[in-house]
Design a protein around this motif. Structure first.
Motif, PDB file in Angstrom:
ATOM      1  N   PHE A 676       0.835  -1.209   0.000  1.00 44.33           N
ATOM      2  CA  PHE A 676       0.000   0.000   0.000  1.00 44.33           C
ATOM      3  C   PHE A 676       0.875   1.266   0.000  1.00 44.33           C
ATOM      4  O   PHE A 676       0.740   2.149   0.826  1.00 44.33           O
ATOM      5  CB  PHE A 676      -0.935  -0.003   1.221  1.00 44.33           C
ATOM      6  CG  PHE A 676      -2.104   0.941   1.047  1.00 44.33           C
ATOM      7  CD1 PHE A 676      -3.053   0.731   0.054  1.00 44.33           C
ATOM      8  CD2 PHE A 676      -2.260   2.035   1.881  1.00 44.33           C
ATOM      9  CE1 PHE A 676      -4.128   1.606  -0.101  1.00 44.33           C
ATOM     10  CE2 PHE A 676      -3.340   2.912   1.723  1.00 44.33           C
ATOM     11  CZ  PHE A 676      -4.271   2.700   0.736  1.00 44.33           C
ATOM     12  N   THR A 677       1.853   1.243  -0.999  1.00 41.18           N
ATOM     13  CA  THR A 677       2.804   2.353  -1.091  1.00 41.18           C
ATOM     14  C   THR A 677       2.815   2.856  -2.513  1.00 41.18           C
ATOM     15  O   THR A 677       2.702   2.077  -3.466  1.00 41.18           O
ATOM     16  CB  THR A 677       4.214   1.870  -0.676  1.00 41.18           C
ATOM     17  OG1 THR A 677       4.138   1.320   0.640  1.00 41.18           O
ATOM     18  CG2 THR A 677       5.209   3.025  -0.695  1.00 41.18           C
ATOM     19  N   TRP A 678       2.927   4.209  -2.638  1.00 43.76           N
ATOM     20  CA  TRP A 678       3.000   4.820  -3.966  1.00 43.76           C
ATOM     21  C   TRP A 678       4.425   4.697  -4.507  1.00 43.76           C
ATOM     22  O   TRP A 678       5.395   5.010  -3.832  1.00 43.76           O
ATOM     23  CB  TRP A 678       2.589   6.290  -3.900  1.00 43.76           C
ATOM     24  CG  TRP A 678       1.114   6.450  -3.712  1.00 43.76           C
ATOM     25  CD1 TRP A 678       0.454   6.675  -2.558  1.00 43.76           C
ATOM     26  CD2 TRP A 678       0.139   6.392  -4.741  1.00 43.76           C
ATOM     27  NE1 TRP A 678      -0.893   6.755  -2.752  1.00 43.76           N
ATOM     28  CE2 TRP A 678      -1.124   6.579  -4.118  1.00 43.76           C
ATOM     29  CE3 TRP A 678       0.171   6.192  -6.127  1.00 43.76           C
ATOM     30  CZ2 TRP A 678      -2.312   6.577  -4.828  1.00 43.76           C
ATOM     31  CZ3 TRP A 678      -1.016   6.205  -6.817  1.00 43.76           C
ATOM     32  CH2 TRP A 678      -2.240   6.374  -6.176  1.00 43.76           C
ATOM     33  N   TYR A 679       4.509   4.190  -5.731  1.00 45.85           N
ATOM     34  CA  TYR A 679       5.808   3.994  -6.402  1.00 45.85           C
ATOM     35  C   TYR A 679       5.756   4.610  -7.788  1.00 45.85           C
ATOM     36  O   TYR A 679       4.693   4.692  -8.413  1.00 45.85           O
ATOM     37  CB  TYR A 679       6.132   2.506  -6.565  1.00 45.85           C
ATOM     38  CG  TYR A 679       6.597   1.825  -5.296  1.00 45.85           C
ATOM     39  CD1 TYR A 679       7.934   1.833  -4.942  1.00 45.85           C
ATOM     40  CD2 TYR A 679       5.688   1.160  -4.472  1.00 45.85           C
ATOM     41  CE1 TYR A 679       8.356   1.188  -3.789  1.00 45.85           C
ATOM     42  CE2 TYR A 679       6.105   0.521  -3.321  1.00 45.85           C
ATOM     43  CZ  TYR A 679       7.459   0.547  -2.985  1.00 45.85           C
ATOM     44  OH  TYR A 679       7.871  -0.087  -1.852  1.00 45.85           O
ATOM     45  N   PHE A 680       6.928   5.065  -8.221  1.00 50.64           N
ATOM     46  CA  PHE A 680       7.143   5.405  -9.634  1.00 50.64           C
ATOM     47  C   PHE A 680       7.782   4.208 -10.315  1.00 50.64           C
ATOM     48  O   PHE A 680       8.691   3.578  -9.765  1.00 50.64           O
ATOM     49  CB  PHE A 680       8.054   6.631  -9.777  1.00 50.64           C
ATOM     50  CG  PHE A 680       7.345   7.944  -9.518  1.00 50.64           C
ATOM     51  CD1 PHE A 680       6.431   8.444 -10.446  1.00 50.64           C
ATOM     52  CD2 PHE A 680       7.602   8.677  -8.367  1.00 50.64           C
ATOM     53  CE1 PHE A 680       5.783   9.645 -10.209  1.00 50.64           C
ATOM     54  CE2 PHE A 680       6.949   9.870  -8.133  1.00 50.64           C
ATOM     55  CZ  PHE A 680       6.035  10.367  -9.053  1.00 50.64           C
ATOM     56  N   GLY A 681       7.340   3.898 -11.552  1.00 54.78           N
ATOM     57  CA  GLY A 681       7.923   2.802 -12.330  1.00 54.78           C
ATOM     58  C   GLY A 681       8.364   3.295 -13.690  1.00 54.78           C
ATOM     59  O   GLY A 681       7.659   4.048 -14.359  1.00 54.78           O
ATOM     60  N   SER A 682       9.562   2.891 -14.091  1.00 55.58           N
ATOM     61  CA  SER A 682      10.102   3.285 -15.395  1.00 55.58           C
ATOM     62  C   SER A 682      11.002   2.141 -15.879  1.00 55.58           C
ATOM     63  O   SER A 682      11.461   1.311 -15.086  1.00 55.58           O
ATOM     64  CB  SER A 682      10.905   4.583 -15.277  1.00 55.58           C
ATOM     65  OG  SER A 682      11.450   4.948 -16.530  1.00 55.58           O
ATOM     66  N   THR A 683      11.246   2.127 -17.183  1.00 53.51           N
ATOM     67  CA  THR A 683      12.128   1.098 -17.764  1.00 53.51           C
ATOM     68  C   THR A 683      13.051   1.740 -18.771  1.00 53.51           C
ATOM     69  O   THR A 683      12.780   2.829 -19.300  1.00 53.51           O
ATOM     70  CB  THR A 683      11.309  -0.018 -18.424  1.00 53.51           C
ATOM     71  OG1 THR A 683      12.206  -1.023 -18.922  1.00 53.51           O
ATOM     72  CG2 THR A 683      10.480   0.507 -19.595  1.00 53.51           C
ATOM     73  N   LEU A 684      14.192   1.025 -19.046  1.00 56.21           N
ATOM     74  CA  LEU A 684      15.165   1.513 -20.033  1.00 56.21           C
ATOM     75  C   LEU A 684      15.808   0.309 -20.705  1.00 56.21           C
ATOM     76  O   LEU A 684      15.774  -0.822 -20.198  1.00 56.21           O
ATOM     77  CB  LEU A 684      16.222   2.401 -19.364  1.00 56.21           C
ATOM     78  CG  LEU A 684      17.084   1.812 -18.245  1.00 56.21           C
ATOM     79  CD1 LEU A 684      18.278   1.019 -18.799  1.00 56.21           C
ATOM     80  CD2 LEU A 684      17.595   2.915 -17.325  1.00 56.21           C
ATOM     81  N   CYS A 685      16.402   0.570 -21.835  1.00 55.04           N
ATOM     82  CA  CYS A 685      17.173  -0.435 -22.585  1.00 55.04           C
ATOM     83  C   CYS A 685      18.655  -0.109 -22.407  1.00 55.04           C
ATOM     84  O   CYS A 685      19.037   1.066 -22.369  1.00 55.04           O
ATOM     85  CB  CYS A 685      16.771  -0.402 -24.058  1.00 55.04           C
ATOM     86  SG  CYS A 685      17.731  -1.513 -25.113  1.00 55.04           S
ATOM     87  N   PHE A 686      19.494  -1.149 -22.326  1.00 54.41           N
ATOM     88  CA  PHE A 686      20.926  -0.869 -22.154  1.00 54.41           C
ATOM     89  C   PHE A 686      21.743  -1.756 -23.086  1.00 54.41           C
ATOM     90  O   PHE A 686      21.339  -2.847 -23.481  1.00 54.41           O
ATOM     91  CB  PHE A 686      21.371  -1.052 -20.696  1.00 54.41           C
ATOM     92  CG  PHE A 686      21.348  -2.481 -20.217  1.00 54.41           C
ATOM     93  CD1 PHE A 686      22.487  -3.279 -20.292  1.00 54.41           C
ATOM     94  CD2 PHE A 686      20.193  -3.031 -19.671  1.00 54.41           C
ATOM     95  CE1 PHE A 686      22.473  -4.579 -19.836  1.00 54.41           C
ATOM     96  CE2 PHE A 686      20.170  -4.336 -19.223  1.00 54.41           C
ATOM     97  CZ  PHE A 686      21.319  -5.120 -19.308  1.00 54.41           C
ATOM     98  N   THR A 687      22.898  -1.240 -23.472  1.00 57.53           N
ATOM     99  CA  THR A 687      23.901  -1.966 -24.240  1.00 57.53           C
ATOM    100  C   THR A 687      25.161  -2.070 -23.385  1.00 57.53           C
ATOM    101  O   THR A 687      25.188  -1.614 -22.240  1.00 57.53           O
ATOM    102  CB  THR A 687      24.210  -1.251 -25.564  1.00 57.53           C
ATOM    103  OG1 THR A 687      24.675   0.067 -25.280  1.00 57.53           O
ATOM    104  CG2 THR A 687      22.970  -1.174 -26.448  1.00 57.53           C
ATOM    105  N   THR A 688      26.220  -2.637 -23.958  1.00 56.34           N
ATOM    106  CA  THR A 688      27.455  -2.805 -23.180  1.00 56.34           C
ATOM    107  C   THR A 688      28.010  -1.467 -22.698  1.00 56.34           C
ATOM    108  O   THR A 688      28.450  -1.351 -21.544  1.00 56.34           O
ATOM    109  CB  THR A 688      28.510  -3.557 -24.020  1.00 56.34           C
ATOM    110  OG1 THR A 688      27.975  -4.844 -24.376  1.00 56.34           O
ATOM    111  CG2 THR A 688      29.797  -3.749 -23.235  1.00 56.34           C
ATOM    112  N   PRO A 689      27.998  -0.389 -23.513  1.00 53.60           N
ATOM    113  CA  PRO A 689      28.550   0.875 -22.994  1.00 53.60           C
ATOM    114  C   PRO A 689      27.723   1.508 -21.885  1.00 53.60           C
ATOM    115  O   PRO A 689      28.264   2.261 -21.075  1.00 53.60           O
ATOM    116  CB  PRO A 689      28.596   1.782 -24.228  1.00 53.60           C
ATOM    117  CG  PRO A 689      28.581   0.843 -25.386  1.00 53.60           C
ATOM    118  CD  PRO A 689      27.738  -0.299 -24.955  1.00 53.60           C
TER     119      PRO A 689
END
Length: 1964
Positions: A676-689
């Motif tokens: 029962f907690t407010w969260y922000f959610g986000s995603t990203l893509c990554f490469t080796t660098p």
């Protein structure tokens, strides 16, 4: 048939009358057709007798019946009977009887019969009545006969049929009669022949008379004289009957006869003997022997053989230099019985000696001095003799050096900028044709070198090509003829060639991505010979790979710059790059393009269409689409899901998701969030660098859940009937609190329960209506929409306010297990309220006694009446103490007293090792490291802990692999072997101990390195497409056997009969499944295989396929020669074609005249097996053209053509001339050879043979034997690079081979790139950013030149893989492609280095390293790749300040300091202590692992008093550091082990020699030994224990002489270091051993004035032959038997002893003992006592003594008077202190009443004893005084009133006597003084006593007939112990026993010291 008449049986005729004519006799009845009633029969008659044939017929009317006879169609007669009166053979045949009815139409009938006429035999040829026959000749006896049937002829001899005689010499033939072969006398007799047939018989006979005659000569042999090599013919014609047999003999040898045939000796039909060819050894007398049955005759003749006159030293062609002397040798061998003469002529004119001597003929040889051109010509030497003539010719030529060419000029060639035109004037050739010109040049003022070695001598101008632009050149020329090289011409003016653009691109171009927008390009200049000028710079151009478009260019104007950084490129994009060099003349060629990617960048777009939703109260789900591919900018490594609380943005939870298919929608979960907690959610893509941008954050809340317990439950206002209860909100609300539930009841009375539901704002409540002094139970719980939360309980008594509880007591621990224990206790006072919590604290006590702080280990709520608690979650194998307190609503009680100390039991580990990390991956193994468990996590003893690695394939195939790592619990690495290459594995680790196994860790997914394929391509098929091409097809390697990325396939093919390696063709790409092989040999069986390859190398080839190419027309036949050429015929010989291209079906020979126009060919065909053919009918002295061709099923093949001249004047050819190798024709592995063809010798050349010699020490070998005859240049291949060679040739025509040509000048092939790379031995990380590469240089043979250095190529590998798909460039050498396109390189410019450190690498990255070797030409193929992980390196310095010190005999202590911090290269995990015994490292090395922070260790279980060496290494996760220098220390001493052995020798009834071995483990410095012996049973009631201490370690023997015969003794020996070790025991019985000899017999002694002789005879020899004898003596003053003489030869039966060996006044007994290999035997019976008294001299007579006494009295009186006058007095001094005494011995007398005493005599000794000097004998030496310790007190002996004393520690001065001093002259010159004092010293017998020994004396050769008693070579040193027994009691020492202690430093004397006798340690 006999021809007689006979009557047949009756015939009954029945006539039937027809109904019509019945009763009628009408003659005109109905006609009946004729029939033959009785047919004629076949008849046989004898010629001349009548023959009758009869035929009966019937017909109606009967009168119309006509019977007739016919033969051969002619009618003979009519009537029923045919009579032939006198038949002859011509009447034989077939006769026909015909019956017909006349005037009737009835068909006539016939019957046939055959008449046979037999003719009696008659002789047509008959023998004579008498036949005379010679023996052994054949005789024909004719006898032929005719008749019908043909007669059979039988032969009889003397009335006996020949068939019964069965004589094989009798042969009967139908054509000739009887032939008697090789008539013998027994054939005499009457021969009859009888001819018989059925018609009769006839006969004839002949009488054979056999005659004979003795042999005789009609032409006997005659003497012959023949020249060697010719034919000898002896005649020998004879007559006789039988024909005489001829035999020829020479001496006893049969040379020829009817049964003997020897080569060269032929028996002629006439009886003569032909010998061909004759040799000189055939000279002699030959005998012809003729013999037959009548006799034998012989005749002889002599053969004389002359040696053939032959010129054995013929003149040879001479080419002499003008002015020198020419010698034409000519010598002949001839028979000495003939005369010879020599003559010379020149061109038919005789050559005579000149008067001046310029021309002379001496012994056949012609000498011409001062030669000039007039002497040129052909000279013939002729030898003339009766034994043959011979002649030989030779040519003389006079030559000189040629002059130098003139007017040499050089000018530039307008048509070719790289060549120069040279011209000159022809020089004088020196009367010898010029062979060639030699051209030298100087390039850029460099030294002159030969450029053109053989220029055609007929030319005067030549172009010189192959020069290098922009260089200066100068030329000079000389002519060469047969004499040699002439003078060089003048040098030309120096010319400079024009500059050109470079003709080669830069080398070794390497491009590597540096950043995501830049590429570094590196290169090397073009090879210097291809620069063509001065290098001015480079032009680099690049563009996008695979796309059309213009190049972008960069100009590098500095020639020294060999790199360029391309910037501002597109991220993660492949570029195509080329480089060219330029000079002042322009831009050169561009290099082949190389491609390279810019590095990856971070994504520039976030994931798309991101959705974030809460799944439950702790989990959030993300769904999204990948970013657009063009915005990823690299390889998508995955996604990161980021979640953070709304109010705590820094508390980010990150979950990594691996990428799925690019087009799929991705899903991921984030768990473990707060409820029962407010969260922000986000995603990203990554490469080796790095990471790309985040998606826009989404705010969401996790779901609501039940709340936690309320806080701070308390009671106030406690009255008799009411109580106020209060609480606070739950800490974990997990939602919106909607209210509280409160309920209470009387404790234990559920029916009194009351409940209230309260609002969310109510935090207290007043309970009323309660009963006074009653205990109530109360519970409170919070509520949310999800339900009721955790309940909080307590108890309260009304009317009684609560207080703090008391402490528990009486803590008792029981039921101890690994993780739990039961705690029993007495609760303390509860404080008038219920106990709500029990709190237990524990304290861990380390094994070293260190106590940790107390901590809460357990608490129990809501169990107020507890008296026992189960304490969970304890650590196994840990010592604990416990204490506890109790809590009520008021608070906590005091702590209880602690419990006793307990230890939990062992258990399996609870945890798994952490940080399981892949260190390195090979093709079949994975190396892992991990963080080991801490000691408190072992749950057991550290010695039982271990780790287990478990690896299994991700695809579920194959077997699992498990590796157990035993040993110290701190082990942090292991390797899993036996894996499959290029396979993904899941790996886990667990810890285990003796109890069990712990949990597995999370699986780590890793992949083994790429390897070569383990399988071959499948379904390989092959099809012959034509005679030169084969099509192969296959399918891919099974996936499980690929072991990497298949880069392509290689097809291996070779001739089935070839021994060389197969040829290879490459089909690039994994998709290739077929390959067309071309340019194959026709009709050849090929072995075909296919293999796949990866970047690591080749896999196994497929099973061999055999396939033959299709048939074709054949190649030309080879080796076509004409060995026999006549004027009108030639024989052509050939061999089958080298390339038959099918089955040869035949050959065709065609020939014609060479001059015929138009040509007319004559053709002949022969079979396939033919190898030669003779052509006849040719014209003499004409040239013919021959062509030879072969045929297969497809037709006639290529022709082989040759010319041949029909002449008989043929010679061998001249060798090729002017062999030269132009410099421009020399390559690294081949070169072009030029030559000029020599003379053919009137026979056309067929082929050349080339021989080569590899310098410096190679032999000449044939390189090629079939160089075509019509070429003058040849490419010589199969050479080694950078190797010096010489070449020579020979020509071959039909006659044979020419002589070998002149060798070429030495030529060296050019360098080539090395064949082999260096072998990388190891790659070790040295720091966190560097590795050390070590390698082995390539073999010298593979360098192909001068090795310049090495290049190390290295590149960073992507994570978790060894090769990405984009790296898999299809190429035949993949690794080479990777080197040139993907790696950075370092150059090692020294060929001698074998290691190099690569620095500035990236941490925690994996690198691939390969190496090449290079020279000035280029680089070798790359080495096998090696992979290494960088980031952690082993410590670079060993531990410091190492100290090793002994603690005990088995323990060493080692202390040290850690390596300096800057050298640790990471976190030091521990140390490895290697220790071993010095000089035994390989056998005894051990390792002990110590973990930080310890820097001290005890090495235990070591060997005592042993030097050890210790080295230390520090280790971390990367491995072990270098070892320290060895530090050593020796463990302390301890007691030794028992002696190695205990043995006895020389056992007699009273003595024994005891010897023992050194201890196997002395465990210290040996100080000596202790010998203890005693009888096993009391002897006469006495049991005596004797102890002898032997000081020093060198002496390991003891002679004991006090034994009682027959008694058994137990001996024990101990060794001494710091203390005595365990003894070794053995028993011995004092009597001769079984098998030893018996006692010698008949002992006697004779005595003269100077010699004592002992006699004996042989006794029983025992079980072995007697080896010798020992003589023992017993002096009357000692009473002990001692060796007197030993060892006498076994043949001895007597021995003589000088009387001077015996001491005067002492009587002796003697006995003899025999010795064999078993030991000493029984002694002989002792002799009678014999006094050592000799005949008294005059000075011993009484009268002389009386005179001397009177004289002495007078002298004494004078002396006394003198002494009184001077008043002097003399004092006696103690004995043994004079300087003349070399040694002293203590004399110990042990006396007890009337018992016999043990005496240790002390006497001084003269070091030059006559007995020793003369006889070289001595008793065995005994230990030095310092080497013995006596248990009895030593007592000095009073000697003649003087007391000899020494200190208690017996010492001895060494005798300074050398062997050289002991000579007979010493004895003669220095006789011992004859005084009473020196009495014992001068007595040689005493010298032989056991009581004393001189030191260091060696034996000298004895002059008498016995051996030395004891020498250093024959007997070891030993001690002697003597005790004497009394029959009446025991031995008691005089005085108190006292031990004599000896200083160890002085206790050991070297071998050879004199020794005292031993004493007793105790008496029993």
């Amino acid at each position: 048939m006999t021809g007689e008449n006979a009557t047949s049986p009756a015939v009954y005729l029945s006539v039937s009358v027809g109904k019509k004519n019945r009763g009628s006799a009408d003659p005109e009845s109905e006609p009946v057709a004729p029939t033959i009633v009785i047919a004629p029969k076949d008849t046989t008659v004898v010629a001349g007798s009548e023959a009758t044939l009869e035929c009966l017929a019937n017909a109606r009317p009967l009168d119309g019946l006509v019977v007739s006879w016919k033969r051969n169609g002619h009618q003979l007669s009519s009537g029923r009977r045919l009579i032939i009166p006198a038949p002859a053979s011509s009447d034989m045949g077939l006769y026909v009887c015909e019956a017909l009815l006349s005037n009737s139409t009835a068909k006539p009938v016939e019957a046939r019969a055959h008449l046979t006429v037999m003719v009696p035999p008659s002789l047509t040829a008959q023998p004579q009545r008498k036949i005379n026959a010679d023996v052994d000749r054949n005789v024909d006896i004719p006898c032929l006969a005719t008749g019908a049937p043909p007669p059979r002829i039988e032969w009889f001899k003397d009335a006996v049929p020949l068939s019964k005689l069965a004589n094989p010499r009798y042969k009967v033939t139908s054509a000739a009669g009887l032939t008697v072969r090789r008539v013998q006398p027994g054939d005499e007799g009457i021969f009859q022949c009888i001819a018989r047939n059925p018609a009769g018989e006839t006969q004839a006979y002949a009488q054979m008379i056999v005659s004979s005659a003795a042999p005789k000569f009609t032409f006997p042999p005659s003497d012959q004289t023949v020249t060697d090599g010719h034919t000898a013919l002896f005649t020998c014609q004879t007559s006789g009957a039988p024909k005489p047999a001829i035999t020829w003999r020479k001496g006893s040898q049969v040379l020829a006869s009817g049964s003997v045939q020897i080569p060269r000796f032929t028996l002629l039909q006439s009886g003569g003997l032909q010998i061909q060819p004759i040799s000189f050894q055939d000279s002699g007398e030959y005998t012809c022997i003729a013999s037959n049955s009548e006799g034998t005759i012989n005749a002889s003749a002599t053969l004389t053989v002359w040696s053939r006159t032959v010129i054995t030293v013929p003149p040879t062609d001479q080419r002499v230099i003008k002015g020198t002397t020419a010698l034409l040798e000519c010598n002949a061998t001839h028979d000495p019985r003939v005369n010879v003469s020599f003559s010379w002529d020149r061109g038919g004119a005789p050559v005579r000696s000149s008067s001046g001597g310029r021309v002379s003929v001496i012994r056949g040889s012609l000498t011409i001095g001062q030669t000039w051109s007039g002497d040129i010509g052909d000279y013939t030497c002729t030898v003339i003799s009766q034994a043959g003539n011979d002649s030989h010719s030779a040519r003389l030529e006079v030559i000189e050096l040629p002059h130098s060419p003139r007017s040499l000029t050089a000018r530039l060639n307008d048509s070719d900028s790289r060549s120069v035109l040279l011209s000159w004037l022809r020089p004088f050739d020196g009367n010898s044709p010029l062979l060639y010109y030699l051209l030298e040049l100087s390039e850029n003022n460099s030294p002159w070198k030969v450029y053109l070695s053989e220029i055609d001598p007929t030319v005067t101008r030549v172009p010189v090509g192959g020069l290098t632009p922009a260089r200066t050149y100068q030329f000079r020329l000389c002519a060469v003829n047969q004499v040699g090289r002439g003078q060089y011409s003048d040098e030309t003016q120096r010319l400079m060639l024009r500059e050109e653009a470079p003709s080669a691109p830069p080398k070794n171009i390497v491009a590597s991505g540096r950043t995501n927008q830049s590429i570094m390009v590196q290169w090397q200049p073009p090879p210097e010979p291809q620069l063509n000028g001065v290098l001015r710079g480079y032009v680099l151009r690049y563009r996008l790979a695979g796309l059309p478009g213009d190049y972008q260019e960069k100009n590098i104007s500095s020639p020294e710059t060999n790199y360029c950084l391309l910037k501002d490129l597109i991220i993660w994009t492949q570029y195509q790059i080329q480089v060219a060099a330029y000079t002042g003349a322009g831009l050169g060629v561009y290099s082949s393009p190389v491609t390279e990617y810019t590095l990856q960048g971070v994504p520039t777009a976030p994931p798309q269409e991101v959705e974030v939703v809460a799944v439950n109260s702790t989990t959030i789900r993300f769904t999204w689409n990948p970013p657009p591919q063009q915005f990823i900018n690299g390889i998508n490594q995955g996604y990161k899901l980021l979640v953070w609380p709304e109010k705590s943005p820094e508390d980010v939870t990150v979950v990594t998701i691996t990428p799925d298919y690019p087009g799929a929608r991705h899903t991921g979960l984030v768990s473990g969030l707060k409820k029962f907690t407010w969260y922000f959610g986000s995603t990203l893509c990554f490469t080796t660098p790095g990471d790309g941008p985040r998606s826009p954050p989404t705010l969401l809340q996790t779901h609501e859940d039940t709340p936690g317990p309320v806080r701070h439950l308390s009671f106030t206002g406690i009255l008799d009937t009411s109580v106020r209860v209060s609480w606070a909100e739950p800490e974990d609300k997990n939602g919106i609190i909607t209210g509280y539930d409160l309920w209470w009841e009387v404790s234990g009375v559920e029916s009194s329960r009351e409940e209230r539901s309260l609002s969310n704002t109510t935090l207290q409540y007043q309970l009323t209506g309660l009963t006074s002094t009653t205990a109530y139970a109360l519970q409170v719980a919070a509520l949310t929409a999800a339900g009721r939360g955790v309940v909080t309980s307590s108890t309260i008594s009304t009317g009684v306010p609560p207080e703090l509880p008391g402490a528990p007591s009486n803590l008792v621990i029981s039921n101890i297990s690994p993780r739990t224990a039961t705690l029993r206790f007495h609760p303390g006072p509860d404080g008038k309220t219920a106990i709500s919590r029990w709190i237990v604290e524990g304290q861990v006590v380390k094994h070293d006694g260190k106590e940790e702080p107390w901590r809460v280990v357990y608490q129990k709520d809501n169990q107020p009446d507890a008296e026992m608690l189960e304490i969970p979650d304890l650590t196994p194998f840990t010592q604990y103490r416990f204490r506890m307190r109790q809590v009520n609503i008021v608070g906590s009680s005091p702590m209880s007293p602690p419990s006793r100390l307990i230890q939990t039991l062992q258990a399996a580990p609870d945890k798994h090792p952490s940080n399981l990390t892949l260190l390195s991956a090979t093709q079949t193994s994975l190396s892992f490291s991990w963080k080991p468990l801490s000691e408190n996590e072992f749950n057991s003893s550290p010695d039982t802990i271990g780790y287990r690695l478990h690896a299994w394939r991700a695809d579920g195939q194959g077997e699992d692999r498990t590796v157990d790592v035993e040993g110290p619990g701190g082990t942090s690495g292991a390797t899993v072997e036996g894996l499959k290459p290029w396979t993904q594995y899941h790996t886990q680790i667990q810890a285990y101990n003796s109890i069990g196994r712990g949990p597995w860790s999370n699986a780590v997914t890793v992949k083994t390195a790429e390897s070569v394929p383990s399988g071959s391509p499948m379904n390989v098929t092959a099809e012959a497409v034509s005679s030169t091409r084969i099509l192969l097809t296959w399918s891919a390697v099974p996936v499980a056997q690929k072991n990497g990325v298949i880069l392509g396939y290689k097809v291996l093919y070779s001739d089935k009969d070839s021994d060389g390696p197969p040829s290879v063709q490459v089909a690039e790409g994994e998709g290739s499944t077929s390959l067309l092989l071309g340019v194959l040999q026709k009709y050849t069986m090929y072995v075909l295989q296919v293999l796949a390859y990866t970047r690591m190398g080749d896999g196994p080839p497929s099973k061999p396929l055999l396939l033959r190419t299709k048939e074709d027309v054949p190649g030309p036949p080879v080796r076509m020669v004409f060995p026999e050429v006549r004027l009108s015929s030639v024989r052509v010989v050939w061999q089958p074609p080298t390339n038959p291209n099918g089955i040869i079906l035949g050959y065709q020979i065609s020939y014609r005249l060479d001059s015929r126009d138009p040509p007319r060919w004559t053709t002949v065909e022969v079979g396939s097996n033919a190898r030669q053919f003779t052509v006849t009918g040719l014209s003499p002295e004409h040239t013919y053209v021959f062509r030879l061709t072969a045929r297969t099923a497809l037709g006639w093949g290529e022709e082989q053509e040759a010319l041949v001249v029909t002449t008989e004047r043929r010679e061998r050819p001249q060798p090729p001339r002017k062999l030269s190798i132009p410099q421009d024709g020399v390559e690294s592995r081949r070169l072009r050879l030029h030559w000029v063809t020599g003379g053919s010798g009137s026979s056309p050349l067929r082929y050349f043979t080339l021989q080569i010699k590899e310098l410096p020490d190679g032999a000449w070998i044939t390189h090629t034997a079939d160089v075509p005859h019509n070429v003058t240049t040849w490419m010589v291949d199969r050479l080694k690079p950078f190797t010096s060679y010489k070449f020579r040739m020979l020509a071959t025509n039909d006659v044979g081979d020419s002589i070998i040509s002149k060798e070429t000048e030495t030529v060296t092939t050019l360098q080539d790139v090395p064949d082999e790379p260096p072998v990388i031995l190891a790659v070790k990380p040295t720091t966190t950013t560097s590795v050390l590469v070590q390698w082995k240089a390539p073999s010298d043979d593979s360098v192909n030149g001068m090795l310049t250095g090495y290049r190390l190529y290295y590149r960073e590998l992507p994570a978790n893989t060894s090769l990405t798909e984009r790296d898999a460039h299809p190429a035949s050498n993949v690794t080479g492609a990777l080197i040139t396109t993907k790696s950075t390189f370092k150059t090692v410019s020294s060929a001698s280095l074998t290691e190099f450190e690569l620095t500035q690498l990236k941490k925690f990255r994996r690198y691939q390293i390969v190496m090449t070797s290079y020279n000035i030409i280029g680089e070798s193929p790359p080495s096998t790749p090696v992979e290494v992980s960088v980031g952690e390196a082993a410590p670079s310095v060993a531990p410091q300040s190492i100290r090793v010190s002994p603690v005990s005999p088995s323990v060493l202590e080692v202390t040290w300091d850690a390596p300096p911090l800057e050298t640790q290269n990471g976190l030091i995990q521990g140390y490895k202590v290697h220790y071993w015994e010095r000089d035994k490292q390989n056998q005894s090395e051990k390792v002990k692992v110590i973990f930080v922070p310890d820097t001290r260790v005890h090495l235990t279980n070591l060997t005592s008093y042993t030097p050890y060496l210790v080295t230390l290494t520090a280790f971390n996760m990367a491995g072990d550091g270098p070892p320290s220098d060895p530090r050593g220390s020796r463990t302390l001493q301890s007691a030794p082990s028992q002696p190695g052995y205990l043995s006895f020798s020389e056992v007699t009834g009273g003595s024994v020699n005891v010897s023992w071995g050194a201890p196997l483990t002395p465990n210290g410095q040996l100080e000596g030994y202790r010998v203890v012996y005693q009888p096993t049973t009391p002897v006469q009631g006495v049991s005596k224990v004797v102890t002898v201490d032997v000081k020093g370690s060198w002496q390991r023997w003891l002679k004991v002489r006090d034994l009682i015969k027959g008694a058994t003794y137990m001996f024990g020996v101990q060794a001494l270091t710091v203390s005595y070790g365990p003894p070794i025991h053995a028993n011995i019985t004092a009597q001769p051993v079984e098998g030893s000899p018996g006692s010698p017999m008949e002992m006697s002694i004779t005595k003269t004035s100077s010699v004592l002789t002992i006699h004996w005879s042989e006794g029983d020899t025992g079980a072995a032959p007697v080896d010798g004898y020992v003589v023992e003596a017993r002096p009357s003053d000692e009473g002990v038997w001692d060796s007197f003489i030993k060892l006498l030869p076994p043949t001895s039966r007597s021995v003589s002893v000088p009387m001077e060996r015996l001491r005067s006044g002492i009587s002796y007994e003697f006995r003899v003992i025999a010795v064999n290999r078993y030991g000493y035997g029984q002694p002989s019976t002792p002799s009678a006592a014999l006094a050592a008294l000799s005949e008294r001299p005059f000075y011993e007579e009484w009268w002389f003594l009386l005179v001397m006494a009177l004289v002495g009295l007078i002298l004494i009186l004078v002396l006394v008077f003198t002494l009184l006058l001077h008043g002097h007095s003399t004092k006696y001094k103690a004995c043994g202190t004079g300087k003349h005494i070399s040694a002293a011995e203590e004399s110990v007398t042990v006396d007890n009443g009337g018992f016999t005493a043990l005496e240790l005599n002390s006497r001084t000794m003269n070091t030059k004893n006559s007995f020793l000097k003369k006889n070289g004998t001595r008793s065995p030496p005994r230990p030095s005084p310092g080497g013995l310790h006596y248990s009895d007190e030593d007592i000095c002996n009073n000697y003649n009133g003087s007391v000899l004393t020494e200190s208690a520690a017996l010492t001895e001065k060494q005798t300074e006597v050398s062997e050289s001093e002991l000579t007979d002259s010493d004895y003669e010159d220095e006789q011992p003084k004859h005084s009473f004092v020196n009495h014992y010293m001068s007595d040689p017998t005493y010298y032989n006593s056991w009581k004393r020994q001189p030191k260091g004396l060696k034996g000298v050769s004895p002059p008498f007939g016995y051996d030395e008693c004891a020498t250093a070579d024959t007997e070891p040193y030993y001690q002697t112990v003597v005790t004497q027994h009394s029959t009446g009691g025991v031995y008691t020492p005089t005085g108190q026993p006292a031990h004599t202690h000896v200083n160890p430093a002085t206790a050991t004397n070297p071998p050879g010291s004199r020794t005292p006798v031993t004493g007793f340690s105790s008496f029993v």
